[in-house]
Design a protein around this motif. Sequence first.
Motif, PDB file in Angstrom:
ATOM      1  N   PHE A 154      90.636   4.856  88.131  1.00  8.16           N
ATOM      2  CA  PHE A 154      91.724   5.551  87.509  1.00  8.16           C
ATOM      3  C   PHE A 154      92.632   6.788  88.355  1.00  8.16           C
ATOM      4  O   PHE A 154      92.021   7.970  89.074  1.00  8.16           O
ATOM      5  N   ASP A 155      94.229   7.112  88.817  1.00  6.92           N
ATOM      6  CA  ASP A 155      95.062   8.797  88.658  1.00  6.92           C
ATOM      7  C   ASP A 155      94.855   8.914  87.012  1.00  6.92           C
ATOM      8  O   ASP A 155      94.558   8.212  86.203  1.00  6.92           O
ATOM      9  N   TYR A 156      95.452  10.848  87.358  1.00  9.12           N
ATOM     10  CA  TYR A 156      95.763  11.149  85.601  1.00  9.12           C
ATOM     11  C   TYR A 156      96.025  12.528  86.372  1.00  9.12           C
ATOM     12  O   TYR A 156      96.461  12.908  87.217  1.00  9.12           O
ATOM     13  N   GLN A 157      96.622  12.498  84.997  1.00  9.32           N
ATOM     14  CA  GLN A 157      97.313  13.796  84.982  1.00  9.32           C
ATOM     15  C   GLN A 157      96.722  14.559  83.155  1.00  9.32           C
ATOM     16  O   GLN A 157      97.005  14.336  82.389  1.00  9.32           O
ATOM     17  N   PRO A 158      96.497  15.676  83.370  1.00  5.97           N
ATOM     18  CA  PRO A 158      95.306  16.698  82.531  1.00  5.97           C
ATOM     19  C   PRO A 158      96.831  17.098  80.889  1.00  5.97           C
ATOM     20  O   PRO A 158      97.826  16.932  82.140  1.00  5.97           O
ATOM     21  N   PHE A 159      96.504  17.048  80.195  1.00  6.85           N
ATOM     22  CA  PHE A 159      97.309  16.763  78.785  1.00  6.85           C
ATOM     23  C   PHE A 159      96.721  18.095  78.291  1.00  6.85           C
ATOM     24  O   PHE A 159      97.535  18.827  78.018  1.00  6.85           O
ATOM     25  N   CYS A 160      95.418  18.279  78.295  1.00  4.06           N
ATOM     26  CA  CYS A 160      95.370  19.408  76.334  1.00  4.06           C
ATOM     27  C   CYS A 160      93.532  19.113  76.891  1.00  4.06           C
ATOM     28  O   CYS A 160      93.312  18.220  77.014  1.00  4.06           O
ATOM     29  N   ASN A 161      92.990  20.273  76.175  1.00  7.72           N
ATOM     30  CA  ASN A 161      91.470  20.272  76.294  1.00  7.72           C
ATOM     31  C   ASN A 161      91.286  20.989  75.138  1.00  7.72           C
ATOM     32  O   ASN A 161      91.537  22.493  75.295  1.00  7.72           O
ATOM     33  N   GLU A 162      90.863  20.094  73.755  1.00  6.58           N
ATOM     34  CA  GLU A 162      90.760  20.693  72.722  1.00  6.58           C
ATOM     35  C   GLU A 162      89.268  21.092  72.324  1.00  6.58           C
ATOM     36  O   GLU A 162      88.288  20.632  72.864  1.00  6.58           O
ATOM     37  N   PRO A 163      89.003  21.965  72.041  1.00  2.00           N
ATOM     38  CA  PRO A 163      87.143  22.235  71.226  1.00  2.00           C
ATOM     39  C   PRO A 163      87.455  21.497  70.067  1.00  2.00           C
ATOM     40  O   PRO A 163      87.674  21.315  69.210  1.00  2.00           O
ATOM     41  N   LEU A 164      85.852  21.481  69.886  1.00  4.56           N
ATOM     42  CA  LEU A 164      85.311  21.134  68.449  1.00  4.56           C
ATOM     43  C   LEU A 164      85.278  21.393  67.502  1.00  4.56           C
ATOM     44  O   LEU A 164      84.949  22.615  67.933  1.00  4.56           O
ATOM     45  N   GLN A 234      79.845  12.742  52.710  1.00  3.22           N
ATOM     46  CA  GLN A 234      78.550  11.877  53.013  1.00  3.22           C
ATOM     47  C   GLN A 234      78.741  11.842  54.306  1.00  3.22           C
ATOM     48  O   GLN A 234      77.843  11.422  55.399  1.00  3.22           O
ATOM     49  N   GLY A 235      78.450  12.949  55.032  1.00  2.00           N
ATOM     50  CA  GLY A 235      78.008  13.752  56.204  1.00  2.00           C
ATOM     51  C   GLY A 235      79.573  15.223  56.473  1.00  2.00           C
ATOM     52  O   GLY A 235      80.075  15.408  56.180  1.00  2.00           O
ATOM     53  N   VAL A 236      79.191  14.887  57.893  1.00  2.00           N
ATOM     54  CA  VAL A 236      79.812  15.545  58.328  1.00  2.00           C
ATOM     55  C   VAL A 236      80.279  14.814  59.637  1.00  2.00           C
ATOM     56  O   VAL A 236      80.399  14.395  60.584  1.00  2.00           O
ATOM     57  N   VAL A 237      81.868  15.775  59.429  1.00  2.00           N
ATOM     58  CA  VAL A 237      82.240  14.823  60.822  1.00  2.00           C
ATOM     59  C   VAL A 237      83.141  16.313  62.314  1.00  2.00           C
ATOM     60  O   VAL A 237      83.745  16.633  61.537  1.00  2.00           O
ATOM     61  N   LEU A 238      82.779  15.423  63.935  1.00  2.00           N
ATOM     62  CA  LEU A 238      83.749  16.590  64.766  1.00  2.00           C
ATOM     63  C   LEU A 238      84.772  15.945  64.870  1.00  2.00           C
ATOM     64  O   LEU A 238      84.491  15.040  65.494  1.00  2.00           O
ATOM     65  N   LEU A 239      85.594  16.996  65.212  1.00  2.00           N
ATOM     66  CA  LEU A 239      87.157  16.919  65.159  1.00  2.00           C
ATOM     67  C   LEU A 239      87.504  17.834  66.464  1.00  2.00           C
ATOM     68  O   LEU A 239      86.993  18.840  66.478  1.00  2.00           O
ATOM     69  N   PRO A 240      88.322  16.902  66.988  1.00  2.00           N
ATOM     70  CA  PRO A 240      89.529  18.350  67.989  1.00  2.00           C
ATOM     71  C   PRO A 240      90.128  19.304  66.857  1.00  2.00           C
ATOM     72  O   PRO A 240      90.568  18.836  66.302  1.00  2.00           O
ATOM     73  N   ALA A 241      90.063  20.661  67.202  1.00  2.00           N
ATOM     74  CA  ALA A 241      89.793  21.651  66.317  1.00  2.00           C
ATOM     75  C   ALA A 241      91.682  21.417  65.930  1.00  2.00           C
ATOM     76  O   ALA A 241      92.292  21.457  64.282  1.00  2.00           O
ATOM     77  N   ILE A 242      92.846  20.816  66.640  1.00  2.00           N
ATOM     78  CA  ILE A 242      94.238  20.138  65.981  1.00  2.00           C
ATOM     79  C   ILE A 242      94.137  19.711  64.779  1.00  2.00           C
ATOM     80  O   ILE A 242      95.215  19.464  64.827  1.00  2.00           O
ATOM     81  N   VAL A 243      93.608  18.405  64.975  1.00  2.00           N
ATOM     82  CA  VAL A 243      93.256  17.038  64.303  1.00  2.00           C
ATOM     83  C   VAL A 243      92.731  18.008  63.164  1.00  2.00           C
ATOM     84  O   VAL A 243      92.915  17.763  61.503  1.00  2.00           O
ATOM     85  N   ALA A 244      92.064  19.115  62.579  1.00  2.00           N
ATOM     86  CA  ALA A 244      90.684  19.373  62.706  1.00  2.00           C
ATOM     87  C   ALA A 244      91.394  20.323  61.362  1.00  2.00           C
ATOM     88  O   ALA A 244      91.670  20.537  60.068  1.00  2.00           O
ATOM     89  N   ARG A 245      92.151  20.870  61.628  1.00  2.00           N
ATOM     90  CA  ARG A 245      92.604  21.816  60.688  1.00  2.00           C
ATOM     91  C   ARG A 245      94.241  20.849  60.376  1.00  2.00           C
ATOM     92  O   ARG A 245      94.300  21.717  59.193  1.00  2.00           O
ATOM     93  N   ALA A 246      94.592  19.880  60.195  1.00  2.00           N
ATOM     94  CA  ALA A 246      95.157  19.039  59.146  1.00  2.00           C
ATOM     95  C   ALA A 246      94.960  18.611  58.119  1.00  2.00           C
ATOM     96  O   ALA A 246      95.416  18.003  57.362  1.00  2.00           O
ATOM     97  N   LEU A 247      93.043  18.617  58.446  1.00  2.00           N
ATOM     98  CA  LEU A 247      92.438  18.064  58.051  1.00  2.00           C
ATOM     99  C   LEU A 247      91.762  18.389  56.249  1.00  2.00           C
ATOM    100  O   LEU A 247      90.903  17.761  55.626  1.00  2.00           O
TER     101      LEU A 247
END
Length: 295
Positions: A154-164, A234-247
């Motif tokens: 693959f070639d690729y173009q970076p887009f985002c880099n979010e902490p969990l 039921q437990g813990v979930v680790l999510l990207p910060a941009i996703v976790a904020r909305a949940l």
Amino acid sequence: MEFKQLRSFIEVVHKGGFTQAAGTLHISQSAVSKQVAQLEQDIGQPLLERQGSQLLLTAAGRIVLERGEALLRQRQELLSELDDLSQMARGELRLGLPLLGSDALFAGLFAEYRRRHPNISIQLLEGGSRMVEQAVKNGELELGGSLTPNDPAFDYQPFCNEPLEALLPADHPLAGQADVALAHLADTPFLLYQRSFVLNDRLLSACQQEGFTPKEGGRSGQADFLAALVAAGQGVVLLPAIVARALERPGVVRLPLRAPDYLRWDIAFIWRRGAYLSRAAQAWLALLREDSAMH
């Protein structure tokens, strides 16, 4: 056989002579005669015969006229379609997006792309990184959003880099902390993603480096459902910060995660190394660069 030879022959038939055809084609009469003669030589049969002052088609000439007119029409249609593609007046974008976080990251970009390029049809596939990578490899997708790959295919173009970040039940013993370390979650069941999510592999590897194997509390590709499971204790979930904020919701606490640097959500858009990218795909990548520059 060349297109210019066919064009000369067809014009001679339509105009009734070499002189008239030369005027239409804006070349000399001798050039028209030479091209028709070369066409006859390539085919190996005469195409025209004279009867007094008239030019008549031979049996081979009638076939070449009919097929030649169709070929010239198809050639013009081909050139017109290619011109439409280059002007973004038509085309198709076969795009893969990560199932996790697409609503937060790509809904606005998708709408802006459609506004700029209303004539481009979009074939969309959502899934985990493994699914997207395989679809790009086999040609089902031209571009795909995936965790940054190590695969040289693959070639690729970076887009985002979010902490969990961690979503914990509100009554969890660590819910009152300012943040949480991965090792402190060793006794808590982990709600994981579907197996096509490469983020699972990174998470399991990070836990093992911290000296534990996480207890599995369930799996899903739907972030909303995972957050609902957290709220149900039921437990813990680790999510990207941009996703976790909305949940965030009643019964759920969101905490920053102290974890190794490689345990991040680094989305890039991938394509097969060395592959030709359509104008539609190039326009999507350009829009991503614009968006990145603004944030």
